[in-house]
Design an enzyme around this catalytic site. Structure first.
Site, mmCIF file in Angstrom:
data_model
loop_
_atom_site.group_PDB
_atom_site.id
_atom_site.type_symbol
_atom_site.label_atom_id
_atom_site.label_comp_id
_atom_site.label_asym_id
_atom_site.label_seq_id
_atom_site.Cartn_x
_atom_site.Cartn_y
_atom_site.Cartn_z
ATOM 1 N N LYS A 135 -2.334 1.487 10.210
ATOM 2 C CA LYS A 135 -3.292 2.538 9.856
ATOM 3 C C LYS A 135 -3.228 3.585 10.947
ATOM 4 O O LYS A 135 -3.076 3.266 12.129
ATOM 5 C CB LYS A 135 -4.689 1.892 9.759
ATOM 6 C CG LYS A 135 -5.859 2.857 9.595
ATOM 7 C CD LYS A 135 -7.188 2.093 9.425
ATOM 8 C CE LYS A 135 -8.379 3.021 9.531
ATOM 9 N NZ LYS A 135 -9.687 2.313 9.409
ATOM 10 N N ASP B 175 -9.994 -3.930 9.662
ATOM 11 C CA ASP B 175 -9.233 -2.880 10.336
ATOM 12 C C ASP B 175 -9.483 -3.000 11.844
ATOM 13 O O ASP B 175 -10.570 -2.680 12.321
ATOM 14 C CB ASP B 175 -9.673 -1.490 9.852
ATOM 15 C CG ASP B 175 -9.288 -1.243 8.396
ATOM 16 O OD1 ASP B 175 -8.877 -2.189 7.703
ATOM 17 O OD2 ASP B 175 -9.401 -0.078 7.965
ATOM 18 N N LYS C 10 -2.193 2.792 5.791
ATOM 19 C CA LYS C 10 -3.474 3.450 5.520
ATOM 20 C C LYS C 10 -3.585 4.720 6.350
ATOM 21 O O LYS C 10 -3.388 4.690 7.568
ATOM 22 C CB LYS C 10 -4.651 2.514 5.833
ATOM 23 C CG LYS C 10 -6.034 3.177 5.645
ATOM 24 C CD LYS C 10 -7.176 2.195 5.825
ATOM 25 C CE LYS C 10 -8.542 2.882 5.843
ATOM 26 N NZ LYS C 10 -9.657 1.919 6.076
#
Lengths: 235, 235
Positions: free
Chosen positions: B167, B105, B196
């Site tokens: 995300k 991430d 996400k």
């Protein structure tokens, strides 16, 4: 890999110096644009501030803007959580120095410090000190997240590992610099290291209190404002 | 250096799956100790959560703890400000993958996104995607700091650069995931990427709302709590 480091002298701030000689004009917001970095550097020159402090992605640009000036270029490593690997911190430091940073403010491995793992904390700092070569390294302790014992231990390990300064805060935690913390850091490191106060410093009076408590440097995003206010004759 | 990337399929979350199949049990606090990481990993196994998400300094430990299990190990790059150099992000990613991370991430270069510098944003993401090899990369947009146009642009560039997910949040900004933002991200990326949701997700109802709005993954430090609550029969 700990080596005995020759620690060069740094200039302690004294009341004989103007306030701006202590100010690192700081812009570490994630959303800082190149245009904002340009203004930061221009202000540092205009107000004869000690330095600027920027994120790694802006070092190359700031170095060009400040070339040939007296302004010190400070960048950060493992910022602001300190939870990066030793190798990544060293790499980031090396790159920042190569791109023109004069000083490096690294965040200590807070998890290791909390766990009392002195070895991990020391090696982490030492790897950055080594990567920085002759450039001074400041160790950000993030005092708002530590108890007194952890603050003292952090200072002691920073000194052992060859860092040149301890620094209170990233400005991203729940709290920033306090007069009490600066006094504590100064007490622990004596005259052997510098102390940088940072985080939430937005007016001249507070900056002067921190200097009086033992700070050598003031990290603040309000550098221009502080310099202007300090230049006004007292009423 | 942009290359056309083969994008592997990822499992979209559907209501046929249990809630915990979407949960990345997350501990990214600066002060997280090894013992806290141990507990995080144990909880992820106990509750059959999709994965854990930890800072780079903990990847090696988590990888050992999770070896031979179904739990996915996620780590972060350029976290949480995204203001690191491209080279440092790529290095950090490479290291995390080498130490056992299955997914990465990364935080987008928010300053470049704000400045509308599409090239810088794309190259930054592409360098991490390349360093990740076949491991999926999620691009954290930090939606709380962006306007709608910036969110849309961030999604489009993340897709171009070969990322597999977008995300919402780091959990360190002024705000976290919202139903509106998840719906917007889903609208922009269609079925071509995962979404996400993360930041401030602490109860089952909110998690379900985010999944209904289009999220495939839920990043939360309350993973064990959510799994327990989700397992209770509805009254």
């Amino acid at each position: 890999m700990l080596r005995s480091m020759e620690r060069k002298a740094f200039v302690r701030w004294t009341p004989a110096l103007p306030l701006q000689a202590a100010i690192e004009h700081t812009l570490l917001a994630a959303t800082a644009t190149p245009a904002m970095i340009d203004r930061l550097c221009a202000e540092a020159r205009t107000y004869a501030l000690f330095g600027v402090c920027v994120n790694p992605v802006h070092v190359l640009r700031a170095a060009k803007l400040l070339a040939g000036t007296e302004v010190t270029l400070v960048s950060v490593v493992g910022f602001p959580l300190g939870a990066n690997t030793r190798a990544a911190k060293a790499f980031e430091c090396e790159l920042a120095v190569r791109e023109g940073a004069h000083e490096i403010d690294m965040v200590v491995d807070l998890g290791a410090l909390k766990a009392g793992d002195r070895y991990a904390v020391r090696e982490d700092i030492a790897s950055v000190v080594k990567a920085a070569g002759d450039r001074p390294v400041k160790v950000i302790l993030e005092t708002a997240l530590l108890n007194e014992g952890e603050k003292r231990l952090g200072c002691a390990i920073a000194e052992q590992a060859g860092a040149r300064f301890v620094k209170t805060s990233t400005g991203f935690a729940s709290g920033g610099a306090t007069v009490q913390d600066v006094a504590l850091l100064r007490e622990v490191v004596g005259d052997r290291m510098g102390v940088k106060a940072s985080g939430g410093i937005r007016d001249v009076d507070f900056a002067r209190q921190l200097l009086a408590a033992g700070a050598d440097r003031i990290g603040t995003s309000a550098g221009a404002l502080l310099a202007t206010a300090a230049a006004k004759p007292a009423r």
